[in-house]
Scaffold this active site. Structure first.
Site, mmCIF file in Angstrom:
data_model
loop_
_atom_site.group_PDB
_atom_site.id
_atom_site.type_symbol
_atom_site.label_atom_id
_atom_site.label_comp_id
_atom_site.label_asym_id
_atom_site.label_seq_id
_atom_site.Cartn_x
_atom_site.Cartn_y
_atom_site.Cartn_z
ATOM 1 N N GLY A 48 0.839 -1.194 0.000
ATOM 2 C CA GLY A 48 0.000 0.000 0.000
ATOM 3 C C GLY A 48 0.873 1.242 0.000
ATOM 4 O O GLY A 48 1.984 1.222 0.542
ATOM 5 N N GLN A 53 2.762 9.965 1.329
ATOM 6 C CA GLN A 53 4.062 9.293 1.423
ATOM 7 C C GLN A 53 4.984 9.625 0.254
ATOM 8 O O GLN A 53 6.179 9.340 0.314
ATOM 9 C CB GLN A 53 3.875 7.771 1.475
ATOM 10 C CG GLN A 53 3.169 7.311 2.732
ATOM 11 C CD GLN A 53 3.081 5.806 2.756
ATOM 12 O OE1 GLN A 53 2.154 5.225 2.215
ATOM 13 N NE2 GLN A 53 4.055 5.157 3.360
ATOM 14 N N CYS A 106 5.507 0.003 7.215
ATOM 15 C CA CYS A 106 5.116 1.200 6.464
ATOM 16 C C CYS A 106 6.326 1.677 5.681
ATOM 17 O O CYS A 106 7.425 1.743 6.231
ATOM 18 C CB CYS A 106 4.652 2.287 7.439
ATOM 19 S SG CYS A 106 4.190 3.822 6.626
ATOM 20 N N LEU A 107 6.134 1.991 4.405
ATOM 21 C CA LEU A 107 7.266 2.419 3.581
ATOM 22 C C LEU A 107 7.875 3.730 4.065
ATOM 23 O O LEU A 107 9.010 4.036 3.719
ATOM 24 C CB LEU A 107 6.824 2.543 2.111
ATOM 25 C CG LEU A 107 6.421 1.219 1.442
ATOM 26 C CD1 LEU A 107 5.914 1.458 0.029
ATOM 27 C CD2 LEU A 107 7.579 0.228 1.429
ATOM 28 N N HIS A 127 -4.848 1.377 7.344
ATOM 29 C CA HIS A 127 -3.522 2.002 7.446
ATOM 30 C C HIS A 127 -3.388 3.152 6.438
ATOM 31 O O HIS A 127 -2.946 4.251 6.784
ATOM 32 C CB HIS A 127 -2.449 0.920 7.207
ATOM 33 C CG HIS A 127 -1.031 1.412 7.217
ATOM 34 N ND1 HIS A 127 -0.097 0.962 8.127
ATOM 35 C CD2 HIS A 127 -0.370 2.300 6.432
ATOM 36 C CE1 HIS A 127 1.063 1.573 7.895
ATOM 37 N NE2 HIS A 127 0.925 2.386 6.865
ATOM 38 N N GLU A 128 -3.804 2.887 5.202
ATOM 39 C CA GLU A 128 -3.629 3.898 4.151
ATOM 40 C C GLU A 128 -4.628 5.052 4.302
ATOM 41 O O GLU A 128 -4.294 6.201 4.004
ATOM 42 C CB GLU A 128 -3.756 3.262 2.758
ATOM 43 C CG GLU A 128 -2.765 2.140 2.459
ATOM 44 C CD GLU A 128 -1.306 2.509 2.674
ATOM 45 O OE1 GLU A 128 -0.952 3.695 2.527
ATOM 46 O OE2 GLU A 128 -0.515 1.608 3.011
ATOM 47 N N HIS A 156 -3.192 7.425 6.601
ATOM 48 C CA HIS A 156 -2.225 8.328 5.965
ATOM 49 C C HIS A 156 -2.935 9.560 5.386
ATOM 50 O O HIS A 156 -2.418 10.673 5.469
ATOM 51 C CB HIS A 156 -1.467 7.621 4.839
ATOM 52 C CG HIS A 156 -0.262 6.839 5.287
ATOM 53 N ND1 HIS A 156 0.764 7.395 6.029
ATOM 54 C CD2 HIS A 156 0.091 5.550 5.088
ATOM 55 C CE1 HIS A 156 1.690 6.476 6.262
ATOM 56 N NE2 HIS A 156 1.309 5.335 5.709
HETATM 57 NI NI NI Z 1 2.225 3.495 5.727
#
Ligand code: NI
Length: 173
Positions: free
Chosen positions: A48, A53, A95-96, A137-138, A141
């Site tokens: 994701g 991000q 998480c990236l 999660h996304e 963000h």
């Molecule tokens: Ni993330």
């Protein structure tokens, strides 16, 4: 297509509520952004990736969560709105924007999200387990919430300590 730069915590854009994508923004530029976000996500081996991000303070994300060996749900969700969340699951999450941090996070096990596709058409996705975890999660963000905020106090302190250590050794920028 182009690879976008993934920003790391605590970049302010990650902690800012994203702006809704406007009715007049469902155009080729948006579709190009979505393609670039997919490419960036696959390149980073994530499941994701949300616009904040990659430094864009807008409410959209892409995801591609495997369902089984043959199927996945590759999907772009624009202006996501969680309309149902229920149950509970506890599992590891990464998480990236937090490279090297994996920790247990408690989330709802099922969610229904209402969103627009890249053509501006309203859609709904009803999902469970890892897909639900990813959607929650996304969507966080898009609201300027990072998974650090969803950890237990103890896990959060451990994660913060690890980030400090990674920064000191030049493994976090
Ligand atoms: Ni993330």
């Amino acid at each position: 297509m182009a690879l976008l730069k993934i920003v790391h915590y605590p970049e302010p854009v990650l902690l800012t509520i994203g702006k809704p994508v406007g009715e007049d923004e469902f155009n080729d530029e948006l579709r190009k952004l979505v393609e670039d976000m997919f490419e960036t996500m696959y390149d980073a081996q994530g499941v994701g990736l949300a616009a904040p991000q990659v430094g864009i303070s807008k409410r959209l994300f892409v995801m591609d969560v495997p369902i089984d060996e043959e199927r996945s749900n590759k999907i772009a969700l624009i202006n996501p709105e969680i309309i149902v969340q229920e149950g509970e699951q506890v599992g590891d999450e990464g998480c990236l924007s937090f490279p090297g941090i994996y920790t247990t996070v408690k989330r709802e096990v099922r969610t229904v999200v209402r969103y627009k596709d890249v053509f501006g058409k309203q859609q709904e996705l009803d999902c469970t387990d890892l897909s639900a975890r990813c959607v929650l999660h996304e969507t966080d963000h898009c609201d300027g919430i990072v998974f650090l905020d969803r950890m237990s106090i103890l896990k959060r302190e451990l994660a913060k300590r690890k980030i400090k250590r990674l920064k000191k050794t030049g493994n976090w920028d």
